[in-house]
Motif scaffolding. Structure first.
Motif, PDB file in Angstrom:
ATOM      1  N   LEU A  49      91.738  -2.060 -64.942  1.00 33.79           N
ATOM      2  CA  LEU A  49      90.748  -3.135 -65.095  1.00 33.79           C
ATOM      3  C   LEU A  49      90.806  -4.119 -63.930  1.00 33.79           C
ATOM      4  O   LEU A  49      89.767  -4.490 -63.375  1.00 33.79           O
ATOM      5  N   ALA A  50      92.003  -4.545 -63.567  1.00 35.71           N
ATOM      6  CA  ALA A  50      92.148  -5.536 -62.497  1.00 35.71           C
ATOM      7  C   ALA A  50      91.635  -5.007 -61.168  1.00 35.71           C
ATOM      8  O   ALA A  50      90.980  -5.728 -60.415  1.00 35.71           O
ATOM      9  N   GLY A  51      91.912  -3.750 -60.884  1.00 32.27           N
ATOM     10  CA  GLY A  51      91.479  -3.154 -59.628  1.00 32.27           C
ATOM     11  C   GLY A  51      90.101  -2.544 -59.689  1.00 32.27           C
ATOM     12  O   GLY A  51      89.586  -2.058 -58.685  1.00 32.27           O
ATOM     13  N   ARG A  52      89.496  -2.536 -60.890  1.00 33.03           N
ATOM     14  CA  ARG A  52      88.182  -1.937 -61.113  1.00 33.03           C
ATOM     15  C   ARG A  52      88.129  -0.505 -60.596  1.00 33.03           C
ATOM     16  O   ARG A  52      87.212  -0.101 -59.896  1.00 33.03           O
ATOM     17  N   ALA A  53      89.170   0.266 -60.972  1.00 33.77           N
ATOM     18  CA  ALA A  53      89.269   1.646 -60.505  1.00 33.77           C
ATOM     19  C   ALA A  53      89.507   2.601 -61.665  1.00 33.77           C
ATOM     20  O   ALA A  53      90.167   2.254 -62.642  1.00 33.77           O
ATOM     21  N   VAL A  54      88.949   3.794 -61.525  1.00 33.10           N
ATOM     22  CA  VAL A  54      89.203   4.880 -62.468  1.00 33.10           C
ATOM     23  C   VAL A  54      89.788   6.029 -61.662  1.00 33.10           C
ATOM     24  O   VAL A  54      89.185   6.480 -60.682  1.00 33.10           O
ATOM     25  N   THR A  55      90.981   6.471 -62.066  1.00 34.51           N
ATOM     26  CA  THR A  55      91.651   7.589 -61.417  1.00 34.51           C
ATOM     27  C   THR A  55      91.619   8.770 -62.365  1.00 34.51           C
ATOM     28  O   THR A  55      91.998   8.640 -63.527  1.00 34.51           O
ATOM     29  N   VAL A  56      91.161   9.901 -61.860  1.00 39.20           N
ATOM     30  CA  VAL A  56      91.036  11.114 -62.660  1.00 39.20           C
ATOM     31  C   VAL A  56      91.865  12.200 -62.006  1.00 39.20           C
ATOM     32  O   VAL A  56      91.766  12.427 -60.793  1.00 39.20           O
ATOM     33  N   ARG A  57      92.682  12.877 -62.813  1.00 37.32           N
ATOM     34  CA  ARG A  57      93.485  13.985 -62.307  1.00 37.32           C
ATOM     35  C   ARG A  57      93.195  15.233 -63.124  1.00 37.32           C
ATOM     36  O   ARG A  57      92.878  15.150 -64.306  1.00 37.32           O
ATOM     37  N   GLY A  58      93.324  16.363 -62.488  1.00 40.29           N
ATOM     38  CA  GLY A  58      93.089  17.632 -63.160  1.00 40.29           C
ATOM     39  C   GLY A  58      92.800  18.706 -62.139  1.00 40.29           C
ATOM     40  O   GLY A  58      93.200  18.600 -60.983  1.00 40.29           O
ATOM     41  N   GLU A  59      92.074  19.711 -62.565  1.00 38.21           N
ATOM     42  CA  GLU A  59      91.774  20.815 -61.679  1.00 38.21           C
ATOM     43  C   GLU A  59      90.396  21.379 -61.970  1.00 38.21           C
ATOM     44  O   GLU A  59      90.072  21.665 -63.117  1.00 38.21           O
ATOM     45  N   GLY A  60      89.575  21.483 -60.940  1.00 42.08           N
ATOM     46  CA  GLY A  60      88.301  22.152 -61.077  1.00 42.08           C
ATOM     47  C   GLY A  60      87.123  21.292 -61.486  1.00 42.08           C
ATOM     48  O   GLY A  60      86.012  21.784 -61.554  1.00 42.08           O
ATOM     49  N   PHE A  61      87.309  20.008 -61.740  1.00 44.48           N
ATOM     50  CA  PHE A  61      86.171  19.163 -62.109  1.00 44.48           C
ATOM     51  C   PHE A  61      85.402  18.770 -60.850  1.00 44.48           C
ATOM     52  O   PHE A  61      85.917  18.847 -59.740  1.00 44.48           O
ATOM     53  N   THR A  62      84.151  18.353 -61.036  1.00 45.94           N
ATOM     54  CA  THR A  62      83.344  17.915 -59.898  1.00 45.94           C
ATOM     55  C   THR A  62      83.164  16.402 -59.916  1.00 45.94           C
ATOM     56  O   THR A  62      83.205  15.774 -60.977  1.00 45.94           O
ATOM     57  N   ASP A  63      82.939  15.853 -58.741  1.00 47.80           N
ATOM     58  CA  ASP A  63      82.666  14.416 -58.634  1.00 47.80           C
ATOM     59  C   ASP A  63      81.449  14.050 -59.470  1.00 47.80           C
ATOM     60  O   ASP A  63      81.445  13.024 -60.156  1.00 47.80           O
ATOM     61  N   GLU A  64      80.428  14.892 -59.418  1.00 41.10           N
ATOM     62  CA  GLU A  64      79.189  14.622 -60.138  1.00 41.10           C
ATOM     63  C   GLU A  64      79.421  14.549 -61.650  1.00 41.10           C
ATOM     64  O   GLU A  64      78.840  13.703 -62.328  1.00 41.10           O
ATOM     65  N   ALA A  65      80.274  15.424 -62.171  1.00 39.59           N
ATOM     66  CA  ALA A  65      80.559  15.420 -63.609  1.00 39.59           C
ATOM     67  C   ALA A  65      81.291  14.142 -64.014  1.00 39.59           C
ATOM     68  O   ALA A  65      81.013  13.563 -65.076  1.00 39.59           O
ATOM     69  N   ILE A  66      82.202  13.688 -63.175  1.00 38.73           N
ATOM     70  CA  ILE A  66      82.948  12.454 -63.475  1.00 38.73           C
ATOM     71  C   ILE A  66      82.011  11.249 -63.419  1.00 38.73           C
ATOM     72  O   ILE A  66      82.025  10.389 -64.303  1.00 38.73           O
ATOM     73  N   ARG A  67      81.178  11.198 -62.398  1.00 34.23           N
ATOM     74  CA  ARG A  67      80.217  10.101 -62.270  1.00 34.23           C
ATOM     75  C   ARG A  67      79.259  10.068 -63.470  1.00 34.23           C
ATOM     76  O   ARG A  67      78.957   9.005 -64.004  1.00 34.23           O
ATOM     77  N   ALA A  68      78.809  11.236 -63.905  1.00 33.92           N
ATOM     78  CA  ALA A  68      77.904  11.317 -65.055  1.00 33.92           C
ATOM     79  C   ALA A  68      78.599  10.833 -66.326  1.00 33.92           C
ATOM     80  O   ALA A  68      77.990  10.151 -67.156  1.00 33.92           O
ATOM     81  N   ALA A  69      79.868  11.165 -66.501  1.00 38.14           N
ATOM     82  CA  ALA A  69      80.613  10.739 -67.684  1.00 38.14           C
ATOM     83  C   ALA A  69      80.795   9.223 -67.695  1.00 38.14           C
ATOM     84  O   ALA A  69      80.669   8.579 -68.739  1.00 38.14           O
ATOM     85  N   ILE A  70      81.080   8.648 -66.538  1.00 39.24           N
ATOM     86  CA  ILE A  70      81.227   7.190 -66.436  1.00 39.24           C
ATOM     87  C   ILE A  70      79.891   6.514 -66.745  1.00 39.24           C
ATOM     88  O   ILE A  70      79.836   5.517 -67.475  1.00 39.24           O
ATOM     89  N   ASP A  71      78.812   7.076 -66.242  1.00 37.84           N
ATOM     90  CA  ASP A  71      77.468   6.554 -66.525  1.00 37.84           C
ATOM     91  C   ASP A  71      77.172   6.659 -68.031  1.00 37.84           C
ATOM     92  O   ASP A  71      76.646   5.716 -68.624  1.00 37.84           O
ATOM     93  N   GLU A  72      77.528   7.772 -68.638  1.00 38.29           N
ATOM     94  CA  GLU A  72      77.317   7.984 -70.079  1.00 38.29           C
ATOM     95  C   GLU A  72      78.081   6.931 -70.892  1.00 38.29           C
ATOM     96  O   GLU A  72      77.624   6.496 -71.950  1.00 38.29           O
ATOM     97  N   ALA A  73      79.249   6.526 -70.398  1.00 39.34           N
ATOM     98  CA  ALA A  73      80.038   5.502 -71.076  1.00 39.34           C
ATOM     99  C   ALA A  73      79.432   4.111 -70.910  1.00 39.34           C
ATOM    100  O   ALA A  73      79.842   3.161 -71.592  1.00 39.34           O
TER     101      ALA A  73
END
Length: 79
Positions: A49-73
């Motif tokens: 929250l303080a840094g206004r950052a979301v860090t995602v770890r894993g394998e095989g996901f796309t940037d677009e999918a992560i951005r879409a999920a954040i938008d959905e939230a």
């Protein structure tokens, strides 16, 4: 903060850090964690929250999918 990512030799993302606006409380953390956690290949989501950052770890996901999920939230990724 700019976007950072680590990509393996096969082109699959292992870690992605995005700057996200509008987060201010634990509800924000929970909403983003839940939506991003649904993306195939995501194994870990950390919200700073303080840094206004979301860090995602894993394998095989796309940037677009992560951005879409954040938008959905209900939050905005800042480029």
């Amino acid at each position: 903060m700019s976007e950072t990512r680590q990509i393996d030799s096969d082109g699959r993302t292992h870690e992605l850090v995005l700057h996200v606006e509008g987060m201010s409380c634990q509800h924000c953390v929970n909403a983003i964690t839940q939506e991003v956690g649904k993306v195939a290949g995501v194994s870990e989501v950390q919200v700073d929250l303080a840094g206004r950052a979301v860090t995602v770890r894993g394998e095989g996901f796309t940037d677009e999918a992560i951005r879409a999920a954040i938008d959905e939230a209900g939050y905005e990724v800042v480029s």
